[in-house]
Design an enzyme around this catalytic site. Structure first.
Site, PDB file in Angstrom:
ATOM      1  CG  ASP A  49      -1.975 -44.465 -49.834  1.00 29.71           C
ATOM      2  OD1 ASP A  49      -0.997 -45.011 -50.185  1.00 29.71           O
ATOM      3  OD2 ASP A  49      -3.020 -44.861 -49.746  1.00 29.71           O
ATOM      4  CG  ASN A 119       0.696 -50.439 -41.452  1.00 29.05           C
ATOM      5  OD1 ASN A 119       1.480 -49.962 -40.495  1.00 29.05           O
ATOM      6  ND2 ASN A 119       0.610 -49.878 -42.701  1.00 29.05           N
ATOM      7  NE  ARG A 123      -6.253 -48.886 -38.157  1.00 30.46           N
ATOM      8  CZ  ARG A 123      -6.317 -50.022 -38.761  1.00 30.46           C
ATOM      9  NH1 ARG A 123      -5.704 -51.135 -38.358  1.00 30.46           N
ATOM     10  NH2 ARG A 123      -7.371 -49.900 -39.733  1.00 30.46           N
ATOM     11  CB  CYS A 174       9.767 -78.002 -33.679  1.00 26.64           C
ATOM     12  SG  CYS A 174       8.962 -77.355 -32.285  1.00 26.64           S
TER      13      CYS A 174
END
Length: 657
Positions: A49, A119, A123, A174
């Site tokens: 991790d 995420n 993966r 926009c």
């Protein structure tokens, strides 16, 4: 007579004690999983991790305590898990699983890999590494009360990427700047505004009215008088938002009048925008202050974060947050910037108030701070019990894999409410590999529609190969009979090509590119379909995943590219040629950032109709949950989810892809 060790057969218990497994992720699911593994009898575990422990993790990641904040999740999880079983051998890596050190040979050390990620990039990568190493993978994730566990085995089941995933939802600039129609548009605008004022400016995150909006088609000479009058009202010159804010000393009232009065009046001069829409209503600080109702500031019942403030309440919150952020900015060195964080109260107050004021201007119902935070931070409320259930299911599937009972493995869905048969857990038979998968098929091939005169080599590398197809270090060769190297993963070899267009290398409609990622042991053939008719702001499109949709090849080198991804020496093919292709688009996947959307969209998602599956227990037909839409990019871009960060703070708030 069968000998038992605890609740397990002796043979299985012995297997657990000797086999080596890899856990990727040590967050919400990862903590529960590590605890379960050591208590079940697994003795040789490696965990990886990249993340460190945050105080917000402590309410559900029970291997961590307050004293651990700031430390490596993997290391602390190891130390805590060893207290359950001191004899276990646990190796912790504080690193990204996408690091080149964790190659195919690294994965081949394990008999099983278990994902607890947050995420898609990570993966995808682990999926490809397990395919290349021919190692079973158990994929999992949770989202609020929903969860899912599935088993992936090369040549036997669908891989993680067999089914197309919905692309991240983005919004045209926009729409954000001129014509918001949903609360999320206003929340995205407010996050952009935070960066424009206090953070790192990004030209793509401009918040001022977009005069280039093709829908406006206004005539400046006819509206100049009104625009000028608007500017005079606020004594504002049209310069960059940050430059102007600095010149006023970040005066909250002047800033308010510019954003919610003058800019809105400027928008009103773009007459054509409002012919079929309800026009926005400008706000003026002085007028609001004069008619402010004292009762509006009185707190209502319920939790503070779940109360919806009135207009003046949001004005006051805006003023207070700007003053606080201004003070924070002054305390930093010259040129320093603030970083938006959903867990930083002033930053969250700013986005909440600014978004709500804009919602009011554009006639939308305002939201509570809790709702805004959920959308702005991509947060689905994390439920500790959901993580615990999913972690338990992972171990149960792992026991089946280690017992050699792959045929009894299932995809298991955890629902928020019982189904018609009063089940919260719904097991479904695993699907076979998709013959057209661009990852695990025997000859992966995909067609990309793009403009060869406008697409640069760098865009091909970063936006298409890395971002869209999940590669880490791609090498690209043009099938032009010469073997031209377009992109090399070796530093310094092809950087000079980056700014050139694909057409500069003779790439045209029907050209074919062979792409290799040696770290992932992955080869992909990309067919180029040239077009000049892409929609505005769209760089490319993937034209289905099937090779039969590709244009005819230009060269006769196809025979040289029959490369099976994964272990080239393996006798097993990457997929079955008889795998059904008709169900390619209806794998039921949870993939959302709002729990309500997940629950309600299961019956209405436009991606396809529901598919009936045999229930693993009763043999009856059950319905898999439809895939909901991907998290909006506007919210996702600032969620601190680095592509290299496998296990972010919200790793138990996973999109189940």
């Amino acid at each position: 007579m069968v000998q038992l060790v605890g609740s397990l057969r002796r043979e299985l218990a012995d297997s657990l004690a000797t086999c080596k497994v890899l856990v990727v992720g040590a967050g919400g699911i990862g903590c529960e999983l590590l605890k379960n593994l050591v208590l079940t009898g697994f003795k040789n575990i490696e965990v990886i991790d990249l993340d460190t422990i945050d105080v917000s993790n402590l309410n559900r990641q029970f291997l961590f305590q307050k004293k651990h904040v700031g430390k490596s999740k993997a290391q602390v999880a190891k130390e805590s898990a060893l207290q359950f079983c001191p004899s276990a051998n646990i190796v912790a890596y504080h690193d990204s699983v996408m690091n080149a050190d964790y190659n195919v040979e690294f994965f081949r050390k394990f008999v099983l890999v278990m994902n607890a990620l947050d995420n898609r990039a990570a993966r995808n990568h682990v999926n490809r590494m397990c395919l290349a190493a021919d190692i079973p993978l158990i994929e999992s994730g949770t989202a609020g009360y929903l969860g899912q566990v599935t088993v992936i085995k090369k040549g036997m089941t669908e891989c993680y990427e067999c089914q197309p995933k919905p692309t991240q939802k983005t919004f045209p600039g926009c729409t954000i700047r001129n014509t918001p129609s949903e609360p999320i548009h206003c929340i995205v605008w407010a996050k952009y505004l935070f960066n424009q004022l206090f953070g790192e400016e990004d030209a793509d995150q401009e918040v001022s009215p977009d005069t280039a909006d093709p829908e406006a088609a206004w005539k400046p000479e006819e509206t100049a008088a009104r625009a000028t009058a608007s500017e005079k009202d606020g004594d504002i010159k049209r310069v960059s938002t940050k430059e102007w804010a600095r010149s006023t000393g970040y005066d909250p009232v002047k800033l308010f009048n510019k954003l919610f009065k003058d800019d809105i009046m400027y928008l009103l001069t773009m007459d054509k925008l409002w012919k079929k829409r309800k026009a926005p209503t400008p706000l003026d600080w002085q007028q609001l202050e004069n008619r402010a109702c004292p009762q509006e500031e009185t707190p209502g019942s319920g939790l503070k974060d779940q109360q919806v403030l009135g207009v003046w309440g949001n004005c006051q919150l805006f003023k207070h947050s700007v003053e606080t952020l201004r003070s924070q900015l002054k305390e930093k060195e010259a040129g320093a910037e603030l970083v938006w964080d959903k867990d930083d109260p002033p930053a969250m107050d700013f986005v909440t108030s600014a978004a709500n004021l804009r919602m009011h201007i554009f006639s939308m119902n305002m939201k509570s701070r809790f709702d805004v935070k959920s959308m702005a931070g991509n947060i689905i409320p994390a439920i500790a019990t959901t993580n615990a259930i999913i972690a338990g299911l992972i171990v149960l599937e792992a026991l089946k894999v280690l017992s050699g009972e792959m045929e009894s493995c299932r995809t298991i869905f955890l629902n928020k409410c019982p189904n018609l048969r009063k089940k919260l857990l719904v097991p479904c038979i695993l699907d076979p590999p998709c013959a057209n998968c661009y990852v695990c098929a025997s000859k992966p091939e995909v067609t990309v529609k793009l403009n060869v005169h406008k697409t640069t080599v760098l865009s091909l590398q970063d936006r298409i190969l890395k971002e869209r197809f999940g590669m880490v270090a791609p090498d690209v060769q043009i099938e032009d009979g010469k073997g031209t190297i377009l992109i090399s993963s070796e530093e310094g070899e092809t950087e000079t090509n980056n700014s050139k267009f694909l057409a500069d290398f003779g790439i045209r409609n029907g050209s074919r590119l062979q792409v290799d990622d040696f770290l992932q042991d992955y080869t992909l053939l990309v067919n180029v379909l040239h077009t000049e008719e892409l929609e505005r702001d769209v760089e490319f499109e993937v034209v289905g995943e099937a090779p039969d949709k590709a244009p005819p090849p230009q060269s006769s080198q196809k025979e040289d590219n029959n490369i099976t991804n994964g272990n080239k020496d393996s006798a097993q093919p990457s997929t079955s040629s008889k795998a059904p292709a008709e169900d390619d688009d209806d794998l039921m996947i949870v993939d959302s950032d709002e729990e309500e959307a997940m629950s309600s969209s299961s019956a209405t998602t436009a991606s396809g109709t529901k598919r009936k599956r045999p229930d693993a227990e009763t043999g009856e037909m059950s319905t898999k949950r439809l895939r909901t839409e991907q998290k909006s990019a506007a919210a996702d871009n600032d969620d601190d989810n680095d592509d290299d960060n496998d296990d972010d703070n919200d790793d138990d708030i996973i999109t189940l892809d």
